[in-house]
Design a protein around this motif. Structure first.
Motif, mmCIF file in Angstrom:
data_model
loop_
_atom_site.group_PDB
_atom_site.id
_atom_site.type_symbol
_atom_site.label_atom_id
_atom_site.label_comp_id
_atom_site.label_asym_id
_atom_site.label_seq_id
_atom_site.Cartn_x
_atom_site.Cartn_y
_atom_site.Cartn_z
ATOM 1 N N LEU A 145 -19.392 -22.967 -68.555
ATOM 2 C CA LEU A 145 -20.441 -23.987 -68.628
ATOM 3 C C LEU A 145 -20.875 -24.451 -67.245
ATOM 4 O O LEU A 145 -22.071 -24.656 -66.996
ATOM 5 N N ASP A 146 -19.910 -24.620 -66.355
ATOM 6 C CA ASP A 146 -20.249 -25.074 -65.007
ATOM 7 C C ASP A 146 -21.115 -24.055 -64.280
ATOM 8 O O ASP A 146 -22.053 -24.415 -63.557
ATOM 9 N N THR A 147 -20.837 -22.775 -64.484
ATOM 10 C CA THR A 147 -21.635 -21.728 -63.835
ATOM 11 C C THR A 147 -23.060 -21.691 -64.386
ATOM 12 O O THR A 147 -24.034 -21.567 -63.626
ATOM 13 N N ARG A 148 -23.199 -21.830 -65.693
ATOM 14 C CA ARG A 148 -24.523 -21.718 -66.313
ATOM 15 C C ARG A 148 -25.375 -22.970 -66.156
ATOM 16 O O ARG A 148 -26.610 -22.893 -66.221
ATOM 17 N N THR A 149 -24.752 -24.131 -65.972
ATOM 18 C CA THR A 149 -25.526 -25.359 -65.790
ATOM 19 C C THR A 149 -25.763 -25.695 -64.326
ATOM 20 O O THR A 149 -26.499 -26.646 -64.035
ATOM 21 N N ASP A 150 -25.182 -24.937 -63.410
ATOM 22 C CA ASP A 150 -25.387 -25.209 -61.990
ATOM 23 C C ASP A 150 -26.859 -25.116 -61.582
ATOM 24 O O ASP A 150 -27.317 -25.946 -60.784
ATOM 25 N N PRO A 151 -27.666 -24.149 -62.094
ATOM 26 C CA PRO A 151 -29.096 -24.143 -61.733
ATOM 27 C C PRO A 151 -29.848 -25.379 -62.212
ATOM 28 O O PRO A 151 -30.948 -25.652 -61.723
ATOM 29 N N TRP A 152 -29.294 -26.123 -63.159
ATOM 30 C CA TRP A 152 -29.949 -27.342 -63.637
ATOM 31 C C TRP A 152 -29.498 -28.577 -62.867
ATOM 32 O O TRP A 152 -29.910 -29.692 -63.191
ATOM 33 N N GLY A 153 -28.646 -28.390 -61.862
ATOM 34 C CA GLY A 153 -28.155 -29.527 -61.095
ATOM 35 C C GLY A 153 -27.111 -30.340 -61.819
ATOM 36 O O GLY A 153 -26.948 -31.529 -61.553
ATOM 37 N N ILE A 154 -26.364 -29.718 -62.745
ATOM 38 C CA ILE A 154 -25.371 -30.411 -63.560
ATOM 39 C C ILE A 154 -23.994 -29.851 -63.247
ATOM 40 O O ILE A 154 -23.818 -28.644 -63.126
ATOM 41 N N LYS A 155 -23.024 -30.741 -63.138
ATOM 42 C CA LYS A 155 -21.640 -30.370 -62.895
ATOM 43 C C LYS A 155 -20.802 -30.706 -64.116
ATOM 44 O O LYS A 155 -20.693 -31.876 -64.516
ATOM 45 N N VAL A 156 -20.217 -29.680 -64.733
ATOM 46 C CA VAL A 156 -19.308 -29.879 -65.876
ATOM 47 C C VAL A 156 -17.911 -30.125 -65.316
ATOM 48 O O VAL A 156 -17.301 -29.231 -64.736
ATOM 49 N N ALA A 157 -17.435 -31.349 -65.488
ATOM 50 C CA ALA A 157 -16.153 -31.731 -64.887
ATOM 51 C C ALA A 157 -14.967 -31.302 -65.728
ATOM 52 O O ALA A 157 -13.937 -30.885 -65.191
ATOM 53 N N ASN A 158 -15.101 -31.387 -67.052
ATOM 54 C CA ASN A 158 -13.937 -31.102 -67.888
ATOM 55 C C ASN A 158 -14.382 -30.776 -69.306
ATOM 56 O O ASN A 158 -15.421 -31.258 -69.765
ATOM 57 N N VAL A 159 -13.585 -29.954 -69.978
ATOM 58 C CA VAL A 159 -13.803 -29.610 -71.386
ATOM 59 C C VAL A 159 -12.464 -29.739 -72.094
ATOM 60 O O VAL A 159 -11.452 -29.220 -71.623
ATOM 61 N N GLU A 160 -12.451 -30.425 -73.227
ATOM 62 C CA GLU A 160 -11.219 -30.609 -73.995
ATOM 63 C C GLU A 160 -11.475 -30.233 -75.450
ATOM 64 O O GLU A 160 -12.364 -30.800 -76.096
ATOM 65 N N ILE A 161 -10.718 -29.259 -75.955
ATOM 66 C CA ILE A 161 -10.766 -28.922 -77.374
ATOM 67 C C ILE A 161 -9.987 -29.986 -78.133
ATOM 68 O O ILE A 161 -8.802 -30.201 -77.886
ATOM 69 N N LYS A 162 -10.645 -30.656 -79.070
ATOM 70 C CA LYS A 162 -10.015 -31.771 -79.773
ATOM 71 C C LYS A 162 -9.215 -31.304 -80.981
ATOM 72 O O LYS A 162 -8.017 -31.557 -81.084
#
Length: 255
Positions: A145-162
């Motif tokens: 997610l962090d790689t694919r959203t980087d062109p949008w100027g977004i940083k994915v900090a964390n992902v947690e499977i609930k």
């Protein structure tokens, strides 16, 4: 006096409207993407911002971390088990310019990308991996997610499977599998114990065979243990040497 007030009143109202549309205040966590006649001219804030009405427009962006709850997704694992998985994603805007210009709705785009990535990544793994290695799966999803959203100027900090929800039939199958695994381990441990005991008995037999007197002492020790338990049955060991003596005397009498 009244005509003068009536003359200046529209001017005062226009001035107030001008100031209301020209003066903007951005909080510490906000930034304003400025467009002049439709063209991007910069990012401003936080604090007091002055705009030219009818010429400049501002789009507010929030730089705080956004917590997004991914709706439950139906996933088919690599070993063909149907599960429902939901997760939570933490991300924030790092570049307000790209978040506004490069994508129409960065929240909606990130949500859809998170759902498809969750199904894609988990579908490559077996159910046991989903249940036991969540940290590794979280890291894999976050990296994608962090790689694919980087062109949008977004940083994915964390992902947690609930949650990983499975149907009742599969729950019973997993319980039977766990029970069978425990039984297998118990049988293996029992067999290893028998093997070690047999090895020790063999070593003891080798040692006792070297001296016949040692076997007699072992008989007496066993008798002592049995007598201590106060059993009604008395066991008396018959000396092997005495049996050999009687056998020899019998052969001599026949001769």
């Amino acid at each position: 006096m009244i005509p003068q007030i009536a003359f200046y009143l529209p001017l005062i109202v226009l001035l107030l409207l001008f100031l209301a549309s020209a003066i903007k205040v951005l909080r510490e966590y906000e930034r304003g993407v400025i467009f002049t006649l439709g063209r991007f001219t910069g990012v401003k804030g936080p604090g007091l911002i002055l705009l030219v009405p009818m010429v400049q427009q501002m789009v507010r962006t929030d730089l705080r971390v956004v917590v997004f709850d991914v709706p439950p997704q139906d996933v088919i694992s690599h070993d063909n088990v149907s599960v429902r998985v939901n997760a939570v994603i933490y991300f924030r805007i790092m570049d307000p310019e790209r978040a506004i210009i490069q994508v129409e709705d960065f929240l909606g785009a990130t949500s859809q990308l998170a759902q498809t990535t969750l199904r894609s990544v988990l579908g490559k793994h077996e159910l046991d991996t989903m249940l036991a290695e969540r940290d590794r799966l979280n890291s894999d999803i976050q990296e994608i997610l962090d790689t694919r959203t980087d062109p949008w100027g977004i940083k994915v900090a964390n992902v947690e499977i609930k949650d990983v929800d499975i149907n009742e039939t599969m729950v019973r199958a997993i319980a039977r599998q766990a029970e069978a695994e425990r039984e297998r381990r118990a049988k293996v441990i029992n067999a290893e114990g028998e093997q070690q005991a047999a090895a020790k008995l063999l070593e003891a037999a080798v040692i006792l065979s070297k001296r016949p007197e040692a076997m007699q002492l072992r008989y007496l020790s066993s008798l002592n243990v049995i007598a201590a338990e106060k059993n009604s049955t008395i066991v008396f060991p018959f000396p092997i040497e005495f049996g050999r003596f009687l056998k020899g005397r019998g052969e001599e009498g026949k001769g």
